[in-house]
Design an enzyme around this catalytic site. Structure first.
Site, PDB file in Angstrom:
ATOM      1  N   SER A   9     102.517  27.592  11.010  1.00 21.10           N
ATOM      2  CA  SER A   9     102.351  27.273   9.594  1.00 21.10           C
ATOM      3  C   SER A   9     103.098  28.224   8.662  1.00 21.10           C
ATOM      4  O   SER A   9     102.605  28.544   7.576  1.00 21.10           O
ATOM      5  CB  SER A   9     100.862  27.194   9.234  1.00 21.10           C
ATOM      6  N   ASN A  39     112.080  24.099  14.339  1.00 21.74           N
ATOM      7  CA  ASN A  39     111.717  23.222  15.458  1.00 21.74           C
ATOM      8  C   ASN A  39     111.418  21.850  14.863  1.00 21.74           C
ATOM      9  O   ASN A  39     110.348  21.626  14.306  1.00 21.74           O
ATOM     10  CB  ASN A  39     110.478  23.790  16.184  1.00 21.74           C
ATOM     11  N   TRP A  40     112.406  20.966  14.977  1.00 22.18           N
ATOM     12  CA  TRP A  40     112.233  19.630  14.385  1.00 22.18           C
ATOM     13  C   TRP A  40     111.303  18.751  15.215  1.00 22.18           C
ATOM     14  O   TRP A  40     110.900  17.685  14.776  1.00 22.18           O
ATOM     15  CB  TRP A  40     113.594  18.940  14.233  1.00 22.18           C
ATOM     16  N   LYS A  41     111.003  19.186  16.429  1.00 23.10           N
ATOM     17  CA  LYS A  41     110.136  18.413  17.343  1.00 23.10           C
ATOM     18  C   LYS A  41     110.664  16.983  17.482  1.00 23.10           C
ATOM     19  O   LYS A  41     111.877  16.775  17.419  1.00 23.10           O
ATOM     20  CB  LYS A  41     108.681  18.436  16.865  1.00 23.10           C
ATOM     21  N   GLY A  87     106.764  22.181  10.737  1.00 24.07           N
ATOM     22  CA  GLY A  87     106.685  21.288   9.570  1.00 24.07           C
ATOM     23  C   GLY A  87     107.608  21.649   8.417  1.00 24.07           C
ATOM     24  O   GLY A  87     108.333  20.798   7.899  1.00 24.07           O
ATOM     25  N   GLU A 146     103.248  22.908  22.830  1.00 22.25           N
ATOM     26  CA  GLU A 146     103.071  21.453  22.979  1.00 22.25           C
ATOM     27  C   GLU A 146     103.551  21.000  24.360  1.00 22.25           C
ATOM     28  O   GLU A 146     102.970  20.096  24.962  1.00 22.25           O
ATOM     29  CB  GLU A 146     103.806  20.719  21.844  1.00 22.25           C
ATOM     30  N   GLU A 150     103.403  32.349  18.956  1.00 19.08           N
ATOM     31  CA  GLU A 150     102.836  31.247  18.179  1.00 19.08           C
ATOM     32  C   GLU A 150     101.373  31.042  18.556  1.00 19.08           C
ATOM     33  O   GLU A 150     101.083  30.377  19.565  1.00 19.08           O
ATOM     34  CB  GLU A 150     103.609  29.954  18.466  1.00 19.08           C
ATOM     35  N   GLY A 155     100.876  23.852  13.090  1.00 18.84           N
ATOM     36  CA  GLY A 155     100.675  22.547  12.469  1.00 18.84           C
ATOM     37  C   GLY A 155      99.306  22.385  11.832  1.00 18.84           C
ATOM     38  O   GLY A 155      98.884  21.274  11.506  1.00 18.84           O
ATOM     39  N   HIS A 211     107.251  25.972  24.622  1.00 13.50           N
ATOM     40  CA  HIS A 211     106.474  25.661  23.411  1.00 13.50           C
ATOM     41  C   HIS A 211     105.083  25.190  23.832  1.00 13.50           C
ATOM     42  O   HIS A 211     104.932  24.503  24.848  1.00 13.50           O
ATOM     43  CB  HIS A 211     107.195  24.582  22.585  1.00 13.50           C
TER      44      HIS A 211
HETATM   45  C1  PEP Z   1     106.072  25.063  15.859  1.00 11.74           C
HETATM   46  O1  PEP Z   1     106.205  23.887  16.106  1.00 11.74           O
HETATM   47  O2  PEP Z   1     106.560  25.891  16.639  1.00 11.74           O
HETATM   48  C2  PEP Z   1     105.342  25.462  14.658  1.00 11.74           C
HETATM   49  C3  PEP Z   1     105.106  26.729  14.440  1.00 11.74           C
HETATM   50  O3  PEP Z   1     104.935  24.451  13.835  1.00 11.74           O
HETATM   51  P1  PEP Z   1     104.370  24.627  12.312  1.00 11.74           P
HETATM   52  O4  PEP Z   1     105.332  25.531  11.606  1.00 11.74           O
HETATM   53  O5  PEP Z   1     104.361  23.245  11.768  1.00 11.74           O
HETATM   54  O6  PEP Z   1     103.023  25.236  12.427  1.00 11.74           O
END
Ligand code: PEP
Length: 253
Positions: A215, A9-11, A237, A99, A169, A175, A97
Site C-alpha cells: 500500500s 507491479n502491474w500484476k 495499485g 500472490e 512485503e 492491496g 511474490h
Molecule cells: C504488490 O503487489 O507487491 C503490492 C505491494 O501491492 P499494493 O501496492 O497494491 O499493496
C-alpha cells in the site's frame, strides 16, 4: 552506494492499449532519476517487448517480468522460462511474490530454484518476502522472514548477493490500504540487513537494495523511503496511476 528503486507491479491488469497509455503518461510526466536511482516496471509477459520499446532512449527505466519458471525448458505448457526472458533482452524478474506463493503454491525451495535459474540466464531477481497477518500478530515475523531468506537465498555466493534486490512485503499490507508504519518497515529492513550481514558480511549487506511493498502511494512514499534501511518500494495499485507512480519515483532518496 546501493540503488534506490521504485518498482511497479502491474500484476494481471491493463489491456495493451491501457499499458501503453500509462507508459506514455509516465514518460510525459518528466521522470528524472539520479545516478543511483532506478524505476523498474513489472509488466505482464505479453507487453514486455512493447513497453521496453517505449522506454528505449530513456535512462534508468527498466522492465521486469513478474515471474519465471523454475525449469529450464520443455513440456511445461503456459510457463515462461528465464532463458526466454534473457533472449528478449530482459534484465529483471520478480520472484516469490506473495500472490504466487499463495495461489501457485510456490514454496521457499522452489523459489531457490527460480533464483538460480534467473542468475544462470543473466537476470537479476527482485526477491519478495514477508509475513502473513497471523505471524505478525504473534510477533514472530523476524524468524519467519529469516527462514524465507535462508531457504531461498542463502545458498547464493557473495558475488551474487552483491547488489541483490529484496522486496519486503508484509502480506497484511498488500492491496489492503493498510501500510506498515515507518517504524515497522525500518525495523524489519534493519533486521533483514543484519541477517544478510551475519551471512555475507556488512560490506555485501550494505549493497543490497531492500524495497518496501504494501500500500505504498504518493502520500506515504517519502516517509517510508526516508527510513535508513528502506531503499524504495515495490508498488501494486498505485503504480497503475501515472501521477501517483511519478510522485512515488520522485520520493526516492
Ligand atoms: C504488490 O503487489 O507487491 C503490492 C505491494 O501491492 P499494493 O501496492 O497494491 O499493496
Amino acid at each position: 552506494m546501493r540503488k534506490q528503486i521504485a518498482a511497479a507491479n502491474w500484476k494481471m491488469n491493463l489491456t495493451l492499449q491501457q499499458a501503453e497509455q500509462l507508459t506514455d503518461e509516465l514518460l510525459a510526466a518528466g521522470i528524472s532519476l539520479k545516478e543511483d536511482q532506478l524505476a523498474i516496471f513489472g509488466v505482464p509477459f505479453p507487453y514486455i517487448t512493447k513497453i521496453r520499446e517505449k522506454l528505449e532512449g530513456t535512462s534508468r527505466l527498466y522492465v521486469a517480468a513478474q515471474n519465471c519458471s523454475a525449469n529450464k525448458n520443455g513440456a511445461y505448457t503456459g510457463e515462461v522460462s528465464a532463458e526466454m526472458l534473457n533472449s528478449i533482452g530482459l534484465k529483471y524478474v520478480i520472484i516469490g511474490h506473495s500472490e504466487r506463493r499463495e495461489y501457485n503454491h510456490e514454496d521457499n525451495a522452489l523459489l531457490a530454484k527460480k533464483v538460480d535459474i534467473a542468475f544462470e540466464n543473466g537476470l537479476q531477481p527482485i526477491f519478495c518476502c514477508g509475513e502473513p497477518l497471523q505471524i505478525r500478530e504473534t510477533e514472530t515475523q523476524n524468524t519467519y522472514v529469516e527462514t524465507q531468506l535462508n531457504e531461498s537465498l542463502f545458498h547464493l555466493s557473495a558475488e551474487q548477493m552483491k547488489n541483490f534486490i529484496i522486496a519486503y512485503e508484509p502480506i497484511w499490507a498488500i492491496g489492503t490500504g493498510r501500510t506498515a508504519s515507518n517504524e515497522q518497515a525500518q525495523e524489519m529492513h534493519a533486521h533483514i540487513r543484519q541477517v544478510l550481514a551475519s551471512k555475507y558480511g556488512a560490506e555485501i549487506a550494505d549493497t543490497v537494495s531492500i524495497l518496501y511493498g504494501g500500500s505504498v502511494k504518493a502520500a506515504n512514499a517519502k516517509d517510508i523511503f526516508g527510513q535508513p534501511d528502506v531503499d524504495g518500494g515495490l508498488v501494486g495499485g498505485a503504480s497503475l496511476i501515472a501521477t501517483e507512480f511519478a510522485a512515488i519515483i520522485a520520493s526516492l532518496k
